[in-house]
Scaffold this active site. Structure first.
Site, PDB file in Angstrom:
ATOM      1  N   GLU A  46       0.821  -1.210   0.000  1.00  0.00           N
ATOM      2  CA  GLU A  46       0.000   0.000   0.000  1.00  0.00           C
ATOM      3  C   GLU A  46       0.855   1.261   0.000  1.00  0.00           C
ATOM      4  O   GLU A  46       1.808   1.392   0.767  1.00  0.00           O
ATOM      5  CB  GLU A  46      -0.912   0.065   1.233  1.00  0.00           C
ATOM      6  CG  GLU A  46      -1.702   1.369   1.242  1.00  0.00           C
ATOM      7  CD  GLU A  46      -2.497   1.647   2.523  1.00  0.00           C
ATOM      8  OE1 GLU A  46      -2.489   0.802   3.424  1.00  0.00           O
ATOM      9  OE2 GLU A  46      -3.111   2.726   2.579  1.00  0.00           O
ATOM     10  N   ASP A 111       9.301   5.402  15.051  1.00  0.00           N
ATOM     11  CA  ASP A 111       9.092   6.817  14.787  1.00  0.00           C
ATOM     12  C   ASP A 111       9.461   7.569  16.060  1.00  0.00           C
ATOM     13  O   ASP A 111       8.878   7.332  17.116  1.00  0.00           O
ATOM     14  CB  ASP A 111       7.604   7.029  14.434  1.00  0.00           C
ATOM     15  CG  ASP A 111       7.293   8.489  14.163  1.00  0.00           C
ATOM     16  OD1 ASP A 111       8.250   9.290  14.036  1.00  0.00           O
ATOM     17  OD2 ASP A 111       6.109   8.838  14.079  1.00  0.00           O
ATOM     18  N   ASP A 113       9.825  11.333  17.609  1.00  0.00           N
ATOM     19  CA  ASP A 113       9.379  12.667  17.275  1.00  0.00           C
ATOM     20  C   ASP A 113       9.803  13.617  18.393  1.00  0.00           C
ATOM     21  O   ASP A 113       9.576  13.335  19.563  1.00  0.00           O
ATOM     22  CB  ASP A 113       7.843  12.623  17.171  1.00  0.00           C
ATOM     23  CG  ASP A 113       7.301  13.866  16.524  1.00  0.00           C
ATOM     24  OD1 ASP A 113       7.834  14.952  16.814  1.00  0.00           O
ATOM     25  OD2 ASP A 113       6.345  13.745  15.737  1.00  0.00           O
TER      26      ASP A 113
END
Lengths: 471, 491
Positions: A46, A111, A113
């Site tokens: 995807e 991830d 951040d």
């Protein structure tokens, strides 16, 4: 300095140029095909595009590299996200019976951040970053990279700057891609030390014995902490920050009141932050000797970890179907390209030196005439156009990052080759042996080929890439 | 199951009884798991006594010796047969949705862990061999080489025992629970597991098998559901764990937006009061908070339009303008109400869900304040809400003992000036309804009406847990479920 060059209003004008002449399609396709090891790996992947005005287009999928190119050049997405490899083509997800369309595999991703560090940064907040707090990302990469390699045995880690305020890690080993949701969350939790939300003051609590993973991580943190936290973040300078640090000293340890008071007394006269920190550590050592309570004696380490230890967004790592911003996607706010980070020069990595889309488009020199040329190319089609694209990015600051990406892909191809040889039973290779280059040694190669039947050639860049099967 | 069938009438009765007891047992496992640390002696003792009470087998003992010793009660064989029947019926009942499967697997795992841990060491080894779980053991040299790391990785290993203990080298994927909690040494993708922690691997394998089996069972559901003898039973059983469904639309439109502020101080549980305050102060909540609070508000009766207005008016006071709100947040609110995506009408979170899943991290205000706050901060907060020092001490003691729901119930009693809440708290929306009931409900008296319609045999004390719609078929079962709550209270 460089960001001022980029104006978000120009993005719609720059993107077509970027996607037509600069985006490293062939490497990108090579990456996500993984040597064609399993069927339809690229085709069932995807992609999600974010278009102008935050319009999301999910469940995009492409059957070939050229289809991907065409679509990207047509849509000119502001942002590209990569999702999972599904059981069916994502573009046809509405046509298959519900329940059968399922996410099967994806890289294990992380991830990190900078906004998650807001309570321990004094220099910036929210989306802002500076070279001072970037050290936090350096620490995060060092700790996680070591653990993922040494503890979990993964080898193919792609670290990528997110384009604004964080970093992503793509663990691309076959074993990582096949991990279940439960396994992903177990890995993420193994790696998480800082816990608790706005209602928790003390977010790191260590207990005896200290796990080897934590000891290893502490080595990294201790290396950076004095310079980064004490000097650059003024950890022990103002009254407010001193109070914040001392609030992390647990109140159930022996002589707590006394030691905090004494520390405050000493801090009355001792203004040098480094000396103040040393003073605090001395108390911690003292506690270790005198405290009968187990676990309370590590407060200096706990403070360091709370201020510096990587803060993962666990939910991103857990889900197989979670989307993550793709490498070489543009960050629409900063214009910076999401580029691979070179771990060999990690301490020198400066997010503000990462090229913006406006910079690399300028570097193509005289974009207008180039565009015209491009139209001509399109008419003549095929190889010359392909070669031109390669030449194009090589003229820009993007080149060194594409090269890094190439190295990463080469390493993966090499170990795939090693794995296949191992599976063929002709060599017994240990995981840690260097991969054999059959093309290094003609004699070996001939010897090998006499034993196997040649059934498949893969990507042209993978040199001799052969799928073996035993006769 | 088929072999146990002696005639459908009677057998359905037996199966129903077994299955119900199975659910009871799993609910009990769940409740104890929340109230106690799963490895403590206390937890084991409690489980042990509950099992004997329910007549389930709780010890792996040779059948003959046991039955000869214990002529009076049901034989071990009989107990096990019942256990098996109930397990397989529950598989059928709990394979229907992802949520049910997750709950079922979790409780079965805890039950399995307990049973396995009660086995003598020899039986454990036998069990491993019987189930084909063979792993390499570490060599002496290897052990010496990694001695320090092994000692520092596990509570159960010390310098003196490391040499005698067997360590198994296992791919880390097979020992996830140990990896997750960092209770094992990891190197190059392998976990080095001391013999006494081997239960983790067995559990992992059990989870995989059970989860596969449930997926398979789910596929055969259509056939089972056409059987009219089984279908009502299965539906009833699978609803038993969810408790009341607080998303039912009956409350809809009963609360006005102006009421939320006063209600949040009077009738919201602490978790929702905290979220409401954070929202008013920051004009923003992160995803976890929006879900927990948004669904709660839906449960107390906000309509979609009201919810949209509520969130928008608050967010635009902060950094989000109306345009950005419509793009980035409106979707998720419609989603919550089942108007987007999968169109699932999401149910408000239960206490269990709030306590156990998705713990808050930096910037988050969701979660259970009794579970996820520093005791010191909790104390200050309770003081600011003018609770008596004695009451605060009681609450903090409960928190210390990890009885978070009981702590919340205590908070309810203190803030409503009653001695005994008379219900066992397991849902934030239940808290709200009970509070409204006590306070006379203002404009929302309809809930009281609802309860009083249920007839005399159901006192409000176990009423709220029991959806009225499910009563007609099996009052007996309902009482069983009501009794379960006593496990919560009587510890």
């Amino acid at each position: 300095m460089l960001t001022s060059d980029y104006d978000p209003a120009c993005l719609p004008d720059l993107l077509p140029l970027y996607y037509r002449r600069l985006f490293p399609y062939s490497q990108y396709f090579r990456w996500l095909s993984y040597g064609g090891a399993s069927k339809n790996y690229f085709q069932n992947r995807e992609f999600s595009f974010t278009l102008k005005d935050d319009i999301y287009v999910r469940y995009q999928s492409f059957s070939t590299q050229s289809e991907l190119e065409k679509e990207m050049q047509k849509m000119n997405p502001y942002k590209i996200d990569i999702g999972a490899v599904y059981s069916h083509r994502p573009s046809q997800h509405n046509t298959v019976k519900s329940g059968t369309f399922q996410a099967l595999e994806k890289e294990l991703v992380f991830d990190i951040d900078m906004t998650d560090y807001d309570d321990v940064r004094s220099c910036c907040s929210a989306a802002d970053i500076c070279s001072k707090c970037w050290t936090l990302m350096t620490i995060a990469i060092r700790i996680l990279d070591r653990a993922l390699r040494d503890d979990f045995g993964f080898q193919h880690l792609l670290w990528v700057y997110s384009g604004r305020r964080g970093v992503h890690c793509w663990v691309c080993d076959e074993a990582a891609r096949k991990l279940s949701v439960a396994a992903r969350s177990a890995v993420a939790e193994y790696l998480s030390l800082v816990k608790g939300g706005e209602e928790t003051v003390k977010k790191v609590v260590l207990s005896d014995p200290i796990h080897p993973f934590i000891s290893q991580s502490l080595i990294v943190v201790e290396h950076y902490f004095p310079q980064y936290a004490v000097v650059e973040q003024d950890l022990l300078s103002s009254k407010a920050s001193v109070d914040k640090v001392l609030s992390l000293v647990p109140d159930d340890i022996l002589h707590y009141k006394i030691s905090v008071k004494e520390l405050l007394n000493i801090y009355q006269t001792e203004k040098n932050p480094m000396k103040r920190w040393e003073q605090l550590c001395r108390y911690a050592v003292q506690q270790k000797r005198t405290s009968s309570k187990k676990g309370a004696q590590y407060f200096d380490k706990e403070i360091m970890l709370q201020y510096c230890y990587p803060r993962l967004d666990v939910n991103v790592s857990k889900g197989v179907n979670h989307l993550l911003k793709s490498p070489f996607s543009v960050h629409p706010k900063t214009g910076r390209i999401s580029v691979p980070i070179d771990l060999k020069n990690l301490d020198k990595f400066d997010p503000f030196e990462v090229p913006t889309i406006s910079l690399i488009c300028e570097e193509l020199d005289k974009p207008l005439t180039a565009e015209e040329e491009d139209v001509k190319d399109k008419e003549s089609e095929t190889e010359s156009g392909e070669r031109r694209k390669i030449r194009d990015y090589k003229h820009t600051s993007l080149a060194k990052y594409v090269k890094l990406f190439d190295h990463f892909l080469d390493a993966m191809a090499r170990s795939r080759k090693g794995e296949m040889l191992k599976k063929s039973g002709l060599f017994s290779l240990d995981k840690h042996d260097p991969p054999i280059h059959i093309d290094d040694d003609p004699a070996k190669c001939v010897n090998l080929l006499s034993h196997v039947s040649l059934s498949h050639y893969r990507h042209k860049d993978d040199a001799v890439f052969i799928r073996f099967s035993l006769d | 199951m088929a072999s146990a069938r002696r005639g459908s009438e009677q057998c359905d009765g037996e199966e129903r009884g077994q299955a119900r007891r199975g659910v009871n047992m799993l609910k009990m496992v769940e409740n104890l798991g929340v109230s106690y640390v799963k490895t403590t002696e206390q937890y084991r003792k409690k489980l042990h006594s509950e099992f004997s009470g329910l007549g389930f087998p709780h010890k792996e003992e040779a059948d003959d010796s046991n039955s000869s010793k214990n002529q009076a009660g049901p034989t071990e064989y009989e107990k096990r047969r019942k256990d098996h029947i109930s397990h397989f019926i529950l598989r059928l009942a709990y394979c229907q949705t992802e949520d049910l499967r997750r709950w079922f697997i979790q409780q079965e795992m805890d039950l399995f862990r307990y049973r396995f841990s009660e086995l003598p060491s020899k039986y454990k080894t036998d069990f491993l061999h019987k189930n084909n779980l063979k792993y390499d053991t570490m060599s002496v040299e290897e052990k010496n080489h990694l001695k320090d790391q092994l000692i520092n990785s596990s509570y159960s290993v010390s310098g003196s025992t490391v040499a005698e203990q067997d360590f198994y080298k296992v791919p880390f994927q097979d020992a996830l629970d140990l990896v997750r909690t960092r209770k094992v040494y990891l190197k190059a993708g392998y976990a080095y597991i001391p013999h006494q922690d081997i239960v983790a691997i067995v559990l992992n394998d059990f989870r995989t098998r059970l989860s596969k089996a449930l997926a398979l069972t789910a596929r055969s559901l259509p056939a089972v559901q056409s059987d009219e003898r089984l279908q009502p039973l299965l539906n009833h059983l699978s609803h038993a764990y969810v408790g009341q469904d607080y998303s039912i639309q009956k409350n809809i439109g009963k609360v006005s937006l102006e009421q939320i502020d006063p209600l949040s101080a009077k009738s919201f549980p602490l978790c929702m009061r905290q979220l409401h305050k954070a929202l008013r102060e920051n004009h923003h909540l992160r995803h976890g908070g929006r879900m927990q609070y948004g669904l709660f508000l839906k449960g107390i009766g906000l309509t979609l339009d009201q919810a949209m207005q509520f969130w928008r008016s608050e967010f635009v006071k902060g950094k989000v303008d109306a345009d950005k709100f419509d793009k980035a947040y409106a979707y998720s609110i419609r989603h919550m109400f089942g108007k987007e995506g999968k169109r699932t009408d999401y149910t408000p979170y239960s206490c269990m869900k709030v306590i156990l899943s998705n713990p808050p991290s930096q910037g988050d205000f969701h979660g259970c304040p009794f579970r996820h706050s520093d005791p010191e901060l909790l104390k200050q907060k309770l003081q600011s809400y003018k609770l008596s020092p004695g009451g605060i001490m009681q609450i903090l003691d409960l928190v210390k003992g990890m009885h978070y729901q009981l702590a919340c119930q205590k908070y309810f009693e203190l803030t409503h000036n009653i001695d005994d809440a008379g219900f066992s708290l397991n849902h934030p929306n239940q808290y709200f309804m009970e509070s409204q009931k006590l306070l006379g409900g203002g404009k929302e008296v309809k809930k009281e009406v609802e309860v009083s319609q249920r007839g005399p045999e159901n006192t409000p004390s176990n009423g709220p847990d029991v959806p009225s719609t499910r009563q007609k078929s099996s009052t007996q079962a309902v009482d069983d479920m009501g009794d379960l709550d006593s496990y919560f209270i009587d510890e």
